[in-house]
Design a protein around this motif. Structure first.
Motif, PDB file in Angstrom:
ATOM      1  N   LEU A 104       1.115  -1.307  -0.213  1.00 53.16           N
ATOM      2  CA  LEU A 104      -0.352   0.111  -0.238  1.00 53.16           C
ATOM      3  C   LEU A 104       1.122   1.211  -0.063  1.00 53.16           C
ATOM      4  O   LEU A 104       0.659   2.208  -0.583  1.00 53.16           O
ATOM      5  CB  LEU A 104      -0.824  -0.214   1.276  1.00 53.16           C
ATOM      6  CG  LEU A 104      -1.552   1.039   1.723  1.00 53.16           C
ATOM      7  CD1 LEU A 104      -2.409   1.621   0.303  1.00 53.16           C
ATOM      8  CD2 LEU A 104      -2.785   1.295   2.505  1.00 53.16           C
ATOM      9  N   SER A 105       1.724   1.608   0.682  1.00 54.29           N
ATOM     10  CA  SER A 105       2.569   2.559   0.205  1.00 54.29           C
ATOM     11  C   SER A 105       3.703   2.956  -0.668  1.00 54.29           C
ATOM     12  O   SER A 105       3.233   4.213  -0.460  1.00 54.29           O
ATOM     13  CB  SER A 105       3.787   2.272   1.963  1.00 54.29           C
ATOM     14  OG  SER A 105       4.568   1.134   1.905  1.00 54.29           O
ATOM     15  N   ARG A 106       3.885   1.678  -1.681  1.00 51.21           N
ATOM     16  CA  ARG A 106       4.333   1.939  -2.590  1.00 51.21           C
ATOM     17  C   ARG A 106       3.022   2.657  -3.157  1.00 51.21           C
ATOM     18  O   ARG A 106       3.025   3.495  -4.280  1.00 51.21           O
ATOM     19  CB  ARG A 106       5.256   1.146  -3.184  1.00 51.21           C
ATOM     20  CG  ARG A 106       5.743   0.867  -4.709  1.00 51.21           C
ATOM     21  CD  ARG A 106       7.116   0.787  -4.494  1.00 51.21           C
ATOM     22  NE  ARG A 106       6.191  -1.198  -5.097  1.00 51.21           N
ATOM     23  CZ  ARG A 106       7.767  -1.682  -5.173  1.00 51.21           C
ATOM     24  NH1 ARG A 106       8.939  -1.589  -5.780  1.00 51.21           N
ATOM     25  NH2 ARG A 106       6.999  -3.125  -5.582  1.00 51.21           N
ATOM     26  N   ARG A 107       1.949   2.207  -2.948  1.00 52.08           N
ATOM     27  CA  ARG A 107       0.925   1.909  -3.783  1.00 52.08           C
ATOM     28  C   ARG A 107       0.936   3.838  -4.332  1.00 52.08           C
ATOM     29  O   ARG A 107       0.494   4.634  -5.081  1.00 52.08           O
ATOM     30  CB  ARG A 107      -0.121   1.248  -3.791  1.00 52.08           C
ATOM     31  CG  ARG A 107      -0.469  -0.535  -4.672  1.00 52.08           C
ATOM     32  CD  ARG A 107      -1.388  -0.297  -4.664  1.00 52.08           C
ATOM     33  NE  ARG A 107      -1.717  -1.414  -3.079  1.00 52.08           N
ATOM     34  CZ  ARG A 107      -2.970  -1.895  -2.634  1.00 52.08           C
ATOM     35  NH1 ARG A 107      -3.950  -1.206  -3.489  1.00 52.08           N
ATOM     36  NH2 ARG A 107      -3.058  -2.162  -1.472  1.00 52.08           N
ATOM     37  N   LEU A 108       0.356   4.287  -2.520  1.00 51.77           N
ATOM     38  CA  LEU A 108       0.077   5.626  -2.691  1.00 51.77           C
ATOM     39  C   LEU A 108       1.297   6.710  -3.266  1.00 51.77           C
ATOM     40  O   LEU A 108       0.604   7.131  -3.648  1.00 51.77           O
ATOM     41  CB  LEU A 108       0.517   5.712  -0.838  1.00 51.77           C
ATOM     42  CG  LEU A 108      -0.834   5.360  -0.537  1.00 51.77           C
ATOM     43  CD1 LEU A 108      -1.108   5.157   0.771  1.00 51.77           C
ATOM     44  CD2 LEU A 108      -2.420   5.730  -0.907  1.00 51.77           C
ATOM     45  N   PHE A 109       2.433   6.299  -2.810  1.00 50.27           N
ATOM     46  CA  PHE A 109       3.227   6.482  -3.613  1.00 50.27           C
ATOM     47  C   PHE A 109       3.803   7.244  -4.318  1.00 50.27           C
ATOM     48  O   PHE A 109       3.421   7.861  -5.856  1.00 50.27           O
ATOM     49  CB  PHE A 109       4.983   6.663  -2.242  1.00 50.27           C
ATOM     50  CG  PHE A 109       6.570   7.381  -3.362  1.00 50.27           C
ATOM     51  CD1 PHE A 109       6.331   8.332  -3.899  1.00 50.27           C
ATOM     52  CD2 PHE A 109       6.844   6.246  -4.597  1.00 50.27           C
ATOM     53  CE1 PHE A 109       7.622   9.074  -3.930  1.00 50.27           C
ATOM     54  CE2 PHE A 109       8.165   7.340  -5.240  1.00 50.27           C
ATOM     55  CZ  PHE A 109       8.120   8.507  -4.480  1.00 50.27           C
ATOM     56  N   LEU A 110       2.859   5.558  -5.421  1.00 49.53           N
ATOM     57  CA  LEU A 110       3.526   6.055  -6.523  1.00 49.53           C
ATOM     58  C   LEU A 110       2.305   6.611  -8.116  1.00 49.53           C
ATOM     59  O   LEU A 110       2.623   7.559  -8.521  1.00 49.53           O
ATOM     60  CB  LEU A 110       4.161   4.242  -7.321  1.00 49.53           C
ATOM     61  CG  LEU A 110       5.622   3.727  -7.355  1.00 49.53           C
ATOM     62  CD1 LEU A 110       5.316   2.585  -8.099  1.00 49.53           C
ATOM     63  CD2 LEU A 110       6.468   4.918  -7.791  1.00 49.53           C
ATOM     64  N   ALA A 111       0.788   5.992  -7.033  1.00 46.05           N
ATOM     65  CA  ALA A 111      -0.250   7.138  -7.785  1.00 46.05           C
ATOM     66  C   ALA A 111      -0.405   8.375  -7.512  1.00 46.05           C
ATOM     67  O   ALA A 111      -0.695   8.980  -8.537  1.00 46.05           O
ATOM     68  CB  ALA A 111      -1.088   5.815  -6.948  1.00 46.05           C
ATOM     69  N   SER A 112       0.471   8.543  -6.554  1.00 45.87           N
ATOM     70  CA  SER A 112       0.361  10.286  -6.006  1.00 45.87           C
ATOM     71  C   SER A 112       1.506  11.384  -7.246  1.00 45.87           C
ATOM     72  O   SER A 112       1.493  11.689  -7.689  1.00 45.87           O
ATOM     73  CB  SER A 112       0.506  10.506  -5.193  1.00 45.87           C
ATOM     74  OG  SER A 112       2.557  10.755  -5.138  1.00 45.87           O
ATOM     75  N   LEU A 113       2.204  10.424  -7.436  1.00 47.41           N
ATOM     76  CA  LEU A 113       3.058  10.925  -8.928  1.00 47.41           C
ATOM     77  C   LEU A 113       2.795  11.765 -10.161  1.00 47.41           C
ATOM     78  O   LEU A 113       2.614  12.805 -10.192  1.00 47.41           O
ATOM     79  CB  LEU A 113       4.690  10.348  -9.550  1.00 47.41           C
ATOM     80  CG  LEU A 113       5.320   9.316  -8.288  1.00 47.41           C
ATOM     81  CD1 LEU A 113       6.715   8.144  -8.744  1.00 47.41           C
ATOM     82  CD2 LEU A 113       5.884  10.970  -7.017  1.00 47.41           C
ATOM     83  N   PRO A 114       2.183  11.072 -11.045  1.00 44.61           N
ATOM     84  CA  PRO A 114       1.523  11.760 -12.235  1.00 44.61           C
ATOM     85  C   PRO A 114       0.743  13.144 -11.034  1.00 44.61           C
ATOM     86  O   PRO A 114       0.357  13.964 -12.129  1.00 44.61           O
ATOM     87  CB  PRO A 114       0.225  10.438 -12.681  1.00 44.61           C
ATOM     88  CG  PRO A 114       0.854   9.601 -11.698  1.00 44.61           C
ATOM     89  CD  PRO A 114       1.838   9.926 -10.580  1.00 44.61           C
ATOM     90  N   VAL A 115       0.160  12.918 -10.122  1.00 45.94           N
ATOM     91  CA  VAL A 115      -1.177  14.242  -9.834  1.00 45.94           C
ATOM     92  C   VAL A 115      -0.458  15.383  -9.470  1.00 45.94           C
ATOM     93  O   VAL A 115      -0.639  16.008  -9.792  1.00 45.94           O
ATOM     94  CB  VAL A 115      -1.593  13.458  -8.927  1.00 45.94           C
ATOM     95  CG1 VAL A 115      -2.742  14.710  -8.337  1.00 45.94           C
ATOM     96  CG2 VAL A 115      -3.564  12.295  -8.533  1.00 45.94           C
ATOM     97  N   LEU A 116       0.879  15.064  -8.612  1.00 46.18           N
ATOM     98  CA  LEU A 116       1.946  15.790  -8.570  1.00 46.18           C
ATOM     99  C   LEU A 116       2.306  16.081  -9.827  1.00 46.18           C
ATOM    100  O   LEU A 116       2.881  17.725 -10.128  1.00 46.18           O
ATOM    101  CB  LEU A 116       2.969  15.052  -7.561  1.00 46.18           C
ATOM    102  CG  LEU A 116       2.988  14.427  -6.035  1.00 46.18           C
ATOM    103  CD1 LEU A 116       3.650  14.297  -5.157  1.00 46.18           C
ATOM    104  CD2 LEU A 116       2.161  15.876  -4.983  1.00 46.18           C
ATOM    105  N   ALA A 117       2.730  15.734 -10.673  1.00 43.14           N
ATOM    106  CA  ALA A 117       2.969  16.383 -12.010  1.00 43.14           C
ATOM    107  C   ALA A 117       2.176  17.289 -12.629  1.00 43.14           C
ATOM    108  O   ALA A 117       2.565  17.688 -12.844  1.00 43.14           O
ATOM    109  CB  ALA A 117       3.279  14.607 -12.975  1.00 43.14           C
TER     110      ALA A 117
END
Length: 355
Positions: free
Chosen positions: A153-166
């Motif tokens: 879950l922690s990596r999912r939250l991190f990697l899924a947030s990168l496109p939003v942050l971009a």
């Protein structure tokens, strides 16, 4: 843009599409390197060349994705035919559809799903970033990763947030501009028949097998592979999110927007039809059923043609504010397929009687 200066890409000044950057950067960057700044014709050719390249790349990638989902070569080929025969592809540049960066967005989503199916989560996040910088609906990819991946879950939250942050970072860098995103939703409500008709035309006859196939997969305890697991877990949320965006933030008749859901719709529909291939062959070889199918299509076509010829203003008011012969034909054809082909498949087959 004015016809003689398409390179101005004036639509970039519209707040609602200002941040769809990647496709514009690729096209204008290539053109500016190769051609003089006043060469409108070569800019147009560059636009067409990149659009065609991304379209063909999407088709090839989608075939590979279907093979990952364990369709044989024939099934994957049929799935690609479904893609090519879909109204948003057949009429990609027919008003009211305005296809621009969509093919690149389709490509990033398909490549991202391939990466998820292969458990290449960092690659999936990278494609998610590219998709987010292409158009906002490509954020379906990080949503699919967040809901459907078996990654921790922690990596999912991190990697899924990168496109939003971009996407947020791009908006901050280019300056925050807010437009009236709800203007289109008012038009959707003002013309409900048109909205429903064009939503149906996104996938047409494939809507029914898609929902049935998704329902069956959701009730299976075990999935065939990681690709199916991602699609099954994220399918309902992807559909609801995209439909909400199409109805609230955009004009529903721009069916290219909703078509980015095709990596979910076509596999589920194809799998449902594959499981009933024998039944379909029996139906298609039945002369009475073929006669009924032609009669249904003929009746619908005659009814539509009658109103189109005798009450054109009424047709335009309820269905579209433009000459809509192509859309009327496709809509009628898909509706006839639903009524004459897919609905009979749902009817329980009679068991042979034994004496």
């Amino acid at each position: 843009s004015p016809q003689d200066t398409p390179q101005d890409w004036a639509i970039q000044d519209w707040p609602v599409v200002k941040y769809r950057a990647l496709f514009r950067i690729i096209v204008r960057g290539t053109w500016s390197i190769l051609f003089p700044p006043n060469d409108a014709w070569d800019f147009y050719l560059t636009f067409v060349a990149w659009s065609l390249s991304f379209f063909l790349a999407t088709l090839i990638s989608f075939y590979y994705f279907l093979r990952i989902l364990e369709f044989d070569s024939r099934g994957a080929f049929v799935g690609c035919l479904f893609f090519l025969a879909s109204p948003p592809v057949l009429l990609a540049y027919k008003y009211p559809v305005h296809t621009r960066e969509d093919c690149l967005a389709y490509l990033t989503v398909v490549l991202g799903l391939i990466a998820l199916a292969r458990s290449r989560f960092f690659f999936a996040s990278g494609f998610g970033i590219l998709g987010a910088l292409t158009r906002e609906t490509a954020l379906l990819l990080p949503l699919a990763y967040l809901l459907g991946s078996t990654d921790r879950l922690s990596r999912r939250l991190f990697l899924a947030s990168l496109p939003v942050l971009a996407l947020i970072g791009l908006r901050l860098k280019w300056g925050l501009v807010f437009g009236n995103s709800f203007e289109s939703s008012i038009l959707n409500l003002q013309f409900p028949f048109e909205t429903a008709a064009f939503l149906f035309c996104v996938f047409g006859a494939l809507w029914l097998p898609f929902f049935l196939g998704l329902f069956e997969h959701r009730h299976q305890r075990e999935h065939q592979n990681a690709g199916w697991e991602v699609l099954t877990a994220s399918g309902p949320a992807a559909f609801i999110t995209l439909m909400a965006a199409a109805l609230v933030l955009s004009r529903a008749r721009e069916i290219r927007i909703e078509f980015i859901l095709f990596p979910w719709v076509i596999p589920f529909a194809l799998d449902w039809l594959r499981a009933r291939a024998d039944h379909m062959r029996d139906l298609m070889s039945n002369i009475s059923h073929l006669t009924l199918s032609l009669a249904i299509f003929g009746s619908l076509a005659g009814l539509v043609l009658y109103f189109h010829m005798t009450n054109p203003e009424m047709m335009r008011y309820y269905l579209a504010d433009f000459k809509n012969g192509f859309w009327l034909f496709l809509g009628t054809l898909h509706l006839a397929i639903v009524l004459a082909v897919f609905l009979p498949i749902l009817r329980p087959r009679a068991e042979p009687q034994t004496v």
